[in-house]
Design a protein around this motif. Sequence first.
Motif, PDB file in Angstrom:
ATOM      1  N   VAL A  86       0.842  -1.196   0.000  1.00  0.00           N
ATOM      2  CA  VAL A  86       0.000   0.000   0.000  1.00  0.00           C
ATOM      3  C   VAL A  86       0.879   1.248   0.000  1.00  0.00           C
ATOM      4  N   ALA A  87       1.991   1.198   0.708  1.00  0.00           N
ATOM      5  CA  ALA A  87       2.912   2.343   0.756  1.00  0.00           C
ATOM      6  C   ALA A  87       3.443   2.661  -0.641  1.00  0.00           C
ATOM      7  N   TYR A  88       3.818   1.629  -1.390  1.00  0.00           N
ATOM      8  CA  TYR A  88       4.280   1.852  -2.768  1.00  0.00           C
ATOM      9  C   TYR A  88       3.201   2.548  -3.590  1.00  0.00           C
ATOM     10  N   GLU A  89       1.962   2.111  -3.438  1.00  0.00           N
ATOM     11  CA  GLU A  89       0.850   2.708  -4.189  1.00  0.00           C
ATOM     12  C   GLU A  89       0.652   4.179  -3.818  1.00  0.00           C
ATOM     13  N   ILE A  90       0.680   4.472  -2.522  1.00  0.00           N
ATOM     14  CA  ILE A  90       0.458   5.852  -2.060  1.00  0.00           C
ATOM     15  C   ILE A  90       1.575   6.764  -2.538  1.00  0.00           C
ATOM     16  N   VAL A  91       2.813   6.323  -2.373  1.00  0.00           N
ATOM     17  CA  VAL A  91       3.956   7.141  -2.805  1.00  0.00           C
ATOM     18  C   VAL A  91       3.935   7.310  -4.323  1.00  0.00           C
ATOM     19  N   ALA A  92       3.601   6.252  -5.036  1.00  0.00           N
ATOM     20  CA  ALA A  92       3.534   6.326  -6.502  1.00  0.00           C
ATOM     21  C   ALA A  92       2.511   7.369  -6.937  1.00  0.00           C
ATOM     22  N   GLN A  93       1.361   7.360  -6.297  1.00  0.00           N
ATOM     23  CA  GLN A  93       0.325   8.340  -6.625  1.00  0.00           C
ATOM     24  C   GLN A  93       0.791   9.754  -6.284  1.00  0.00           C
ATOM     25  N   THR A  94       1.507   9.887  -5.181  1.00  0.00           N
ATOM     26  CA  THR A  94       1.992  11.196  -4.742  1.00  0.00           C
ATOM     27  C   THR A  94       2.992  11.798  -5.718  1.00  0.00           C
ATOM     28  N   VAL A  95       3.916  10.982  -6.219  1.00  0.00           N
ATOM     29  CA  VAL A  95       4.980  11.518  -7.074  1.00  0.00           C
ATOM     30  C   VAL A  95       4.691  11.387  -8.564  1.00  0.00           C
ATOM     31  N   GLY A  96       3.657  10.640  -8.928  1.00  0.00           N
ATOM     32  CA  GLY A  96       3.252  10.580 -10.330  1.00  0.00           C
ATOM     33  C   GLY A  96       3.888   9.496 -11.165  1.00  0.00           C
ATOM     34  N   VAL A  97       4.140   8.332 -10.574  1.00  0.00           N
ATOM     35  CA  VAL A  97       4.650   7.182 -11.327  1.00  0.00           C
ATOM     36  C   VAL A  97       3.896   5.943 -10.868  1.00  0.00           C
ATOM     37  N   SER A  98       4.211   4.823 -11.464  1.00  0.00           N
ATOM     38  CA  SER A  98       3.573   3.576 -11.045  1.00  0.00           C
ATOM     39  C   SER A  98       4.350   2.973  -9.877  1.00  0.00           C
ATOM     40  N   SER A  99       3.653   2.162  -9.100  1.00  0.00           N
ATOM     41  CA  SER A  99       4.319   1.504  -7.974  1.00  0.00           C
ATOM     42  C   SER A  99       5.375   0.521  -8.474  1.00  0.00           C
ATOM     43  N   SER A 100       5.152  -0.089  -9.630  1.00  0.00           N
ATOM     44  CA  SER A 100       6.160  -1.009 -10.171  1.00  0.00           C
ATOM     45  C   SER A 100       7.429  -0.255 -10.559  1.00  0.00           C
ATOM     46  N   TRP A 101       7.295   0.984 -11.059  1.00  0.00           N
ATOM     47  CA  TRP A 101       8.480   1.777 -11.387  1.00  0.00           C
ATOM     48  C   TRP A 101       9.284   2.049 -10.121  1.00  0.00           C
ATOM     49  N   ILE A 102       8.578   2.396  -9.037  1.00  0.00           N
ATOM     50  CA  ILE A 102       9.274   2.671  -7.768  1.00  0.00           C
ATOM     51  C   ILE A 102      10.018   1.425  -7.292  1.00  0.00           C
ATOM     52  N   ARG A 103       9.353   0.277  -7.320  1.00  0.00           N
ATOM     53  CA  ARG A 103      10.007  -0.971  -6.892  1.00  0.00           C
ATOM     54  C   ARG A 103      11.270  -1.229  -7.715  1.00  0.00           C
ATOM     55  N   LYS A 104      11.143  -1.090  -9.026  1.00  0.00           N
ATOM     56  CA  LYS A 104      12.290  -1.339  -9.908  1.00  0.00           C
ATOM     57  C   LYS A 104      13.397  -0.317  -9.677  1.00  0.00           C
ATOM     58  N   PHE A 105      13.021   0.940  -9.530  1.00  0.00           N
ATOM     59  CA  PHE A 105      14.022   1.994  -9.327  1.00  0.00           C
ATOM     60  C   PHE A 105      14.773   1.783  -8.018  1.00  0.00           C
ATOM     61  N   LEU A 106      14.050   1.447  -6.967  1.00  0.00           N
ATOM     62  CA  LEU A 106      14.696   1.240  -5.664  1.00  0.00           C
ATOM     63  C   LEU A 106      15.561  -0.021  -5.645  1.00  0.00           C
ATOM     64  N   SER A 107      15.202  -1.008  -6.445  1.00  0.00           N
ATOM     65  CA  SER A 107      16.005  -2.237  -6.493  1.00  0.00           C
ATOM     66  C   SER A 107      17.127  -2.158  -7.527  1.00  0.00           C
ATOM     67  N   ARG A 108      17.273  -0.985  -8.148  1.00  0.00           N
ATOM     68  CA  ARG A 108      18.324  -0.736  -9.137  1.00  0.00           C
ATOM     69  C   ARG A 108      18.200  -1.634 -10.366  1.00  0.00           C
ATOM     70  N   ASP A 109      16.974  -1.907 -10.730  1.00  0.00           N
ATOM     71  CA  ASP A 109      16.695  -2.719 -11.917  1.00  0.00           C
ATOM     72  C   ASP A 109      17.151  -1.949 -13.159  1.00  0.00           C
ATOM     73  N   ASP A 110      17.894  -2.618 -14.028  1.00  0.00           N
ATOM     74  CA  ASP A 110      18.425  -1.965 -15.231  1.00  0.00           C
ATOM     75  C   ASP A 110      17.341  -1.611 -16.245  1.00  0.00           C
ATOM     76  N   SER A 111      16.185  -2.253 -16.138  1.00  0.00           N
ATOM     77  CA  SER A 111      15.129  -1.993 -17.118  1.00  0.00           C
ATOM     78  C   SER A 111      14.419  -0.662 -16.871  1.00  0.00           C
ATOM     79  N   VAL A 112      14.611  -0.080 -15.708  1.00  0.00           N
ATOM     80  CA  VAL A 112      13.942   1.186 -15.399  1.00  0.00           C
ATOM     81  C   VAL A 112      14.840   2.351 -15.806  1.00  0.00           C
ATOM     82  N   SER A 113      14.217   3.358 -16.370  1.00  0.00           N
ATOM     83  CA  SER A 113      14.992   4.531 -16.804  1.00  0.00           C
ATOM     84  C   SER A 113      15.265   5.453 -15.617  1.00  0.00           C
TER      85      SER A 113
END
Length: 154
Positions: free
Chosen positions: A62-89
């Motif tokens: 739920v935290a990912y969803e709330i933060v994603a809505q707050t900053v204007g991205v998807s929760s999956s983008w946040i997960r990938k960005f925080l995990s340093r996934d190479d597929s995320v820009s």
Amino acid sequence: MKVKGSLSFNLVMASNMHEGIWKMLTKFGKRKMSCTELTSTTRSALSLLVEREARRVGSRTVAYEIVAQTVGVSSSWIRKFLSRDDSVSEPRITLFENIRAAYLNLCERVEAENRLDELRLQALRGELNAVTAGFDEDGATETSYRSAPHMEVD
């Protein structure tokens, strides 16, 4: 906790969070940050937003969803960005600004809560001191009564 990259950034929690943001903002004002530093700092701020929200709502998902809505991205983008996934820009500047604004807002709320807590504690301390002062004035009578020998009645 140290964040990988060229910027060693300590995540700070509730009471001294403002010090972390102050350090981050001072870096922005004094010199240009490299892309790596900007990404690392953004990741740290975003991670802190998610952690704080997860504590508040009790669910990391739920935290990912709330933060994603707050900053204007998807929760999956946040997960990938925080995990340093190479597929995320890397975050675009508008996204960085949204994360920065959300982080500043959080810091201001925490500081306001701390000030309110301090006022409450001062008021409580004043009430307790008033009660204690009453004990001190009546203390001589109570002490003499307690220290006097008592007769037991059968």
